[in-house]
Design an enzyme around this catalytic site. Structure first.
Site, PDB file in Angstrom:
ATOM      1  N   ASP A 208       0.867  -1.172  -0.165  1.00  0.00           N
ATOM      2  CA  ASP A 208      -0.020   0.028   0.124  1.00  0.00           C
ATOM      3  C   ASP A 208       0.741   1.319   0.019  1.00  0.00           C
ATOM      4  OD1 ASP A 208      -2.765   0.996   0.396  1.00  0.00           O
ATOM      5  OD2 ASP A 208      -1.678   1.653   2.416  1.00  0.00           O
ATOM      6  N   GLU A 271      14.812 -15.241   0.259  1.00  0.00           N
ATOM      7  CA  GLU A 271      15.191 -16.291   1.119  1.00  0.00           C
ATOM      8  C   GLU A 271      14.166 -17.287   1.150  1.00  0.00           C
ATOM      9  OE1 GLU A 271      15.649 -14.153   4.896  1.00  0.00           O
ATOM     10  OE2 GLU A 271      17.499 -13.236   4.265  1.00  0.00           O
TER      11      GLU A 271
HETATM   12  C1  GLC Z   1      -4.294   3.022  -0.707  1.00  0.00           C
HETATM   13  C2  GLC Z   1      -5.230   2.095  -0.485  1.00  0.00           C
HETATM   14  C3  GLC Z   1      -6.461   3.161  -0.050  1.00  0.00           C
HETATM   15  C4  GLC Z   1      -6.281   3.384   1.415  1.00  0.00           C
HETATM   16  C5  GLC Z   1      -4.905   4.385   1.308  1.00  0.00           C
HETATM   17  C6  GLC Z   1      -4.440   4.628   2.599  1.00  0.00           C
HETATM   18  O1  GLC Z   1      -4.236   3.931  -1.676  1.00  0.00           O
HETATM   19  O2  GLC Z   1      -5.536   1.598  -1.441  1.00  0.00           O
HETATM   20  O3  GLC Z   1      -7.993   2.195  -0.013  1.00  0.00           O
HETATM   21  O4  GLC Z   1      -7.324   4.297   1.641  1.00  0.00           O
HETATM   22  O5  GLC Z   1      -4.102   3.345   0.639  1.00  0.00           O
HETATM   23  O6  GLC Z   1      -4.057   3.295   3.173  1.00  0.00           O
END
Ligand code: GLC
Length: 556
Positions: A208, A271
């Site tokens: 993310d 790993e």
């Molecule tokens: C990313 C995720 C989204 C979230 C954001 C903050 O863009 O896909 O859904 O709100 O990160 O974590």
């Protein structure tokens, strides 16, 4: 340098656990619900699933606010439920990718709670980005950065003695404090998190905000060129000029230092046996910059948001396909393709929007240029049939195989996206693509779960889109997806290439990939198809005529 690793050709299906299937009838999807439907996904023909976060979380950003990286939230089940899910998936030949959220934690995370309690200057505060405010009494935020979800990116805390104190940075909601990735302690914690899930047997991580973890030294002020932020905080619109010079990156995105983190992680993944992968969510442009995330010693895949943002127009599509294959190919990575996910307007609606729509803003009753549902679905089917013929790896988002549109008329009181709250309702946000999906037309909550409950209300029109009504019905969207996935595999399209075919007019994307020829008519004028056995068509064809908003595959 291409190889035969599974992820170079995989079709990866995104599961949004809150909205996929609810086994216990509380109106919230759960892990047992997912496990129960894995045979349906095997039948669909996908290679892997990516699970959006199911970790312990107060759910202020639907789980992207993690309070324990190594446990499952009781809303979704337990770690044992996860193990059962993963075992079942593996036994069906489906790999499992989990979501890792390293840019920020939940403000409920014990690390952040410890930082609040320990006070200014402590080692605990140094795990996050705390700064003194500006102004005589520190009453002004440390800089002018804005949250991606709207409003200020800084929140002031009360110190343990109750006096107004320092500020902490949150690029997203105020319940999502950013970590300080310059701090070796933070790096060590996440190495442990990676190992925890790798030891459990996961096949990889979707990372993310993979462009956000390092901030420019000194946290300099930044004023974006356009008002409003997309998920990338950039200028993403439905009609991006993908040839434009890249805009200067904000001091919180795409800083060079992020790449050291992924090189470090890659060593850990390597790993482990079995080709575990890292997939980057990096909202940066142009594609040559995205490709930096997938250099040979970094991650394996990066989402191709330039493709997602390309309008349904042949010239733009040809260009983004060329650019993608060139940019990813230059670093030895497969191109990826994606049309929908949990952050964007579903493509059965987006491709028929007539107004501009900034990514992350969503659509609702007052949006200008709302889509026509028939045109939208027709374009979505054609766009998917084009995407699944391209070489590389594709991502699908749950429900698109049913042709689900964005839900436009959610009641305001049902909305949960922090974007909605942080902009005072000015941006609808992303709830409209997150509505629980319909499995059975005649069942309560359309078979989402055993009860009537569904955490976001499902529109009545979804009854006729339920999976059971599409199963085995020739021409249904579900059967179109199954056929495309089967042919894609049978003809090894994912390992092939794109050889453009000329002579079909400006509005047709026409190419040969191995022994298949693909024609996508994005215009309104019908086009005559050449000779050759028809393998697939996104609409029923009359003779050899390919109407507008239709894609066909012919044997070469
Ligand atoms: C990313 C995720 C989204 C979230 C954001 C903050 O863009 O896909 O859904 O709100 O990160 O974590």
């Amino acid at each position: 340098m291409t190889g035969s690793e599974w992820w170079r050709t995989a079709v990866i299906y995104q599961i949004y656990p809150r909205s996929f299937a609810d086994a216990n009838g509380d109106g919230m999807g759960d892990l047992a619900g997912i496990t129960g439907h894995l045979p349906d996904l095997q039948e669909l023909g996908i290679d892997a699933i990516w699970l959006s976060p199911m970790y312990t979380s107060p759910q202020r950003d639907a789980g992207y606010d993690v309070a324990d990286y190594c446990d499952v939230d009781p809303l979704f089940g337990t770690l044992e439920d996860f193990d059962v899910l993963q075992r079942t998936a593996h036994s069906l030949g489906i790999r499992v990718i989990v979501d890792l959220v390293p840019n920020h934690s939940s403000s409920d995370h014990p690390w952040f709670q410890a930082a609040l309690a320990a006070g200014a200057g402590s080692a605990e505060r140094a795990h996050y980005i705390f700064r003194d405010g500006q102004g005589v009494t520190g009453e002004l935020p440390p800089n002018n950065w804005q949250s991606v979800f709207g409003g200020n990116a800084w929140t002031r805390v009360a110190e343990p003695d109750g006096t107004p104190g320092q500020w902490y940075l949150h690029l997203f909601d105020s319940t999502q404090p950013d970590f300080d990735w310059d701090n070796p302690w933070v790096r060590e914690q996440f190495r442990d998190v990676l190992r925890f899930w790798l030891d459990r047997g996961v096949d990889g991580f979707r990372v993310d905000v993979a462009h956000g973890m390092i901030k420019a030294a000194g946290l300099p002020d930044y004023t974006p060129p356009v008002a409003g932020g997309s998920m990338g905080g950039g200028t993403a619109t439905l009609e991006p000029d993908i040839s434009a010079e890249p805009a200067a990156m904000p001091p919180y995105w795409a800083q060079d230092g992020v790449h050291d983190i992924y090189r470090d992680w890659r060593i850990i993944l390597d790993e482990y046996p079995g080709q575990r992968i890292l997939a980057a969510e990096a909202w940066v442009d142009p594609l040559t910059r995205v490709a930096e995330w997938v250099r040979p010693d970094e991650m394996h895949q990066a989402f191709n948001f330039a493709y997602l943002e390309t309008p349904w127009r042949a010239p733009a599509l040809r260009r983004v396909i060329d650019d993608s294959l060139a940019a990813f190919g230059a670093v030895g990575a497969p191109s990826t393709w994606v049309l929908s996910n949990h952050d964007v307007v579903r493509h059965a609606s987006r491709l028929a929007l007539s107004g501009d729509n900034l990514q992350g803003h969503g659509i609702g009753p007052n949006t200008v240029g709302l889509p026509d549902a028939v045109v939208g679905l027709r374009r979505a089917r054609a766009a998917t049939a084009l995407m699944l013929a391209l070489p590389g790896s594709s991502y699908l988002y749950q429900g698109e195989e049913l042709g689900l549109p964005e839900v436009v008329d959610l009641p305001d009181h049902a909305r949960e996206d922090p974007t909605w709250f942080r902009t005072g309702g000015e941006r609808y946000g992303r709830d409209g693509c997150r509505v629980p999906i319909p499995w059975e037309a005649a069942a309560p909550s359309y078979g989402f779960g055993p009860s009537e409950k569904s955490w976001l209300p499902q529109p009545a029109e979804w009854a006729h889109l339920a999976r059971d009504l599409q199963e085995g019905v020739p021409g249904s969207t579900l059967e179109l997806y199954k056929l495309a996935l089967r042919l894609r595999r049978a003809h090894s399209l994912a390992l092939g290439g794109v050889e453009w075919l000329e002579g079909f007019g400006d509005e047709v994307v026409a190419f040969r990939n191995g022994d298949v020829r693909v024609f996508a008519n994005t215009g309104t004028s019908p086009v005559e198809l050449p000779d050759g056995e028809l393998l697939l068509a996104s609409e029923t064809l009359a003779g050899r005529i390919l109407p507008g908003d239709t894609t066909a595959w012919l044997r070469a």
